[in-house]
Write an enzyme that holds these catalytic residues in place. Structure first.
Site, short mmCIF file in Angstrom:
data_model
loop_
_atom_site.label_atom_id
_atom_site.label_comp_id
_atom_site.label_asym_id
_atom_site.label_seq_id
_atom_site.Cartn_x
_atom_site.Cartn_y
_atom_site.Cartn_z
N PHE A 1 0.16 4.09 -12.73
CA PHE A 1 1.04 5.10 -12.12
C PHE A 1 2.38 5.15 -12.89
CE2 PHE A 1 3.91 6.69 -8.81
CZ PHE A 1 3.18 7.75 -8.30
N TYR B 1 3.23 5.08 3.17
CA TYR B 1 3.11 6.49 3.57
C TYR B 1 1.77 7.08 3.14
CZ TYR B 1 5.03 6.95 -1.19
OH TYR B 1 5.27 6.81 -2.52
N ASP C 1 -0.43 -3.75 -7.71
CA ASP C 1 0.06 -2.60 -6.98
C ASP C 1 -1.09 -2.13 -6.07
OD1 ASP C 1 0.71 0.01 -6.16
OD2 ASP C 1 1.98 0.31 -7.91
C1 PLP Z 1 2.42 6.23 -4.68
C2 PLP Z 1 2.58 5.17 -5.70
C3 PLP Z 1 3.86 4.68 -6.02
C4 PLP Z 1 5.06 5.31 -5.37
O1 PLP Z 1 6.26 4.66 -5.52
P1 PLP Z 1 7.48 5.14 -4.62
O2 PLP Z 1 8.59 4.26 -4.99
O3 PLP Z 1 7.07 5.08 -3.19
O4 PLP Z 1 7.77 6.59 -4.97
C5 PLP Z 1 3.95 3.63 -6.93
N1 PLP Z 1 2.82 3.11 -7.52
C6 PLP Z 1 1.59 3.59 -7.23
C7 PLP Z 1 0.38 3.01 -7.88
C8 PLP Z 1 1.44 4.64 -6.33
O5 PLP Z 1 0.23 5.11 -6.07
#
Ligand code: PLP
Length: 406
Positions: A129, A231, A206
C-alpha cells in the site's frame, strides 16, 4: 452471455443456508445503495451506533473532565485488548488503539529499526500500500538505510523463497501486508515471519485488509509487530483510529520516536523528561480519540456473536462466488482474475482485470453499485461478510456485466 437468473438462483440458495444472514439487518440500510463492494475500504455503519454516540455525548456532558479518570484513560488498551482477543489472536496487554495507521506504522518502523542497530536495510514488497512504501522510503532517508524491494506480481504477493533470498543479516525490519490491498493475496504470515526471524530481522505486518475478515493468530505465529485500521472490516467509520500490536517480550526494548505525554510512564506527573510507559501504552503519543473509538465497538460485539471462523467461511464463499461467476456467467466479457484463485491464499476481496475498468466502475457507481477502481485496470470487489448478501453480489455483478457491455 451473462445468465442473471442462474446467478440469482444460486445466490438465493446460499443466502437461505447462511447462518450469518440475519446479522445483515443490523446495519443501516440505505435505499440509495444497490450493491456495496467497498466494505473493505469503509465498512457500513450499524443502526445501534446512533445510540452509542448519544450515550457518549451524555457521558461527556455529565461527567466532563471526570470522564477521563472514570473510563476514557484506559480505553486505548481496553478496546485494544478486545480487538486482540476477538480478531488478532493476541493475549491482553499487546494491542493499543491510537493514531492513524500511517502514524502508527511510522512509529513502529522507526522503533524497530532502532531496536536492530548495525543492520542497514528495510525490506518491503514493491506493491505494498502506498503509505507503507512512502514511509519506508522516507524513514530510510532519515536513518541512512537502504530499502530492499521485494518484487511481487500484481495479482499475487510475497512468497517464502523471496524472503529467504532478500531478508539477510543486513535486514533490520521486514514490512508486509497480511492481505494485499490490490490483489487480495493472503500471505503465509507464520512461514514468512519464521524465515525473517531466521535472518535475525524483526517483522511488522500490516493487517488493514485482514482484521475482521481473516482469522489471525499473531501470538501463535510469533509476530513481532502489527498495525491495522478499524474503518475497513471493523466498521469504525471514516477516520476511526488504528491499532498497534507489539509482542509482549519486545515491548521493553521498543522506543518509538513521537514521545508524547500520553505514552509516558506517568502522564500526570508532568515530569521533566520523557520516560516510556512500561507496557503497550508506550506506543501512544497524544490524547487518544475516544469519540473515534465508539462505532467499532458495535462491530466487535457482532464479531463476538458470529465468531471469526464463521466470518471467514462466509468471506470465502462470497469471493468464491465472484470467481465462479467469472468462469461462468461473466465469461466472454474480457474480464480476468487479478487475485489468487486458491481460496486459502485469498483474503476478503477479489480484483477483476478489465481494459476499460475505470469507465466500467464509473458507470456502475451511477447505478448505485459501488466497487472500487484500482489502477491500472482493476475492478476491486470488496465483500464485507457480515453486511453483504449473496443476492447483493449476484445483482451487483449483473450490473457490472451490463456496464461492460456499455
Ligand atoms: C487502508 C490502508 C492504510 C490506510 O492508512 P491510513 O493512515 O488509515 O490512511 C494503510 N495500509 C494499508 C495496507 C491499508 O490497506
Amino acid at each position: 452471455m451473462t445468465d442473471r437468473t442462474t446467478l440469482a438462483a444460486r445466490a438465493a440458495e446460499l443466502d437461505a443456508a447462511d447462518a450469518l444472514a440475519p446479522f445483515r439487518d443490523e446495519f443501516v440500510a440505505d435505499p440509495g445503495v444497490r450493491a456495496y463492494f467497498d466494505g473493505n475500504s469503509l465498512g457500513r455503519p450499524f443502526a445501534v451506533t446512533k445510540e452509542r454516540m448519544a450515550a457518549l455525548l451524555d457521558a461527556w456532558g455529565g461527567r466532563l473532565i471526570r470522564g477521563w479518570d472514570e473510563q476514557w484513560m484506559v480505553a486505548p488498551e481496553q478496546v485494544g485488548d478486545r480487538i486482540g482477543a476477538l480478531t488478532l489472536g493476541a493475549a491482553p496487554g499487546q494491542v493499543v488503539v491510537g493514531d492513524s495507521t500511517t502514524v502508527l506504522l511510522y512509529k513502529l518502523i522507526r522503533a524497530a529499526v532502532a531496536a536492530r542497530p548495525g543492520r542497514d536495510e528495510i525490506a518491503i514488497d514493491d506493491d505494498d500500500f502506498p503509505t507503507d512504501r512512502f514511509l519506508v522510503e522516507s524513514i530510510a532517508r532519515e536513518c541512512g538505510l537502504t530499502v530492499r524491494w521485494i518484487p511481487v506480481p500484481r495479482d499475487g504477493g510475497p512468497e517464502p523463497a523471496q524472503i529467504q533470498e532478500l531478508v539477510t543479516e543486513r535486514t533490520a525490519l521486514l514490512l508486509l501486508s497480511h492481505v494485499s490491498y490490490r490483489s487480495g493475496h493472503l500471505a503465509d504470515v507464520e512461514t514468512l515471519t519464521r524465515l525473517a526471524h531466521d535472518a535475525g530481522a524483526l517483522v511488522l505486518w500490516d493487517v488493514c485488509h485482514s482484521v475482521g475478515s481473516v482469522p489471525t493468530e499473531l501470538d501463535r505465529w510469533g509476530v513481532d509487530l502489527a498495525v491495522g485500521c478499524t474503518y475497513k472490516y471493523l466498521n469504525g467509520g471514516p477516520g476511526a483510529p488504528a491499532f498497534a500490536y507489539v509482542r509482549a517480550g519486545l515491548q521493553p526494548e521498543l522506543r518509538q520516536p513521537i514521545t508524547g505525554w500520553m505514552g509516558a510512564a506517568d502522564p500526570f506527573a508532568m515530569g521533566e523528561h520523557y520516560e516510556p510507559a512500561p507496557g503497550i501504552r508506550r506506543v501512544l503519543s497524544g490524547t487518544p480519540s475516544i469519540l473515534g473509538m465508539q462505532p467499532m465497538l458495535d462491530m466487535l460485539d457482532l464479531i463476538e456473536r458470529a465468531g471469526m471462523p464463521a466470518v471467514r467461511a462466509k468471506s470465502v464463499a462470497l469471493t468464491g462466488m465472484v470467481v465462479d461467476a467469472l468462469d461462468g456467467e461473466l465469461a466472454g466479457l474480457g474480464l480476468t482474475l487479478a487475485s489468487p484463485r486458491d481460496p486459502s491464499r485469498r483474503g476478503g476481496h477479489v480484483t477483476l482485470g478489465h481494459p476499460d475498468a475505470q469507465a466500467v466502475v464509473a458507470r456502475a457507481w451511477q447505478r448505485d453499485v459501488l466497487p472500487d477502481y484500482r489502477a491500472p485496470g482493476g475492478i476491486r470487489i470488496g465483500l464485507s461478510p457480515l453486511s453483504t448478501s449473496f443476492a447483493e453480489v449476484a445483482d451487483g455483478l449483473g450490473v457490472i456485466a451490463e456496464c461492460i457491455r456499455g
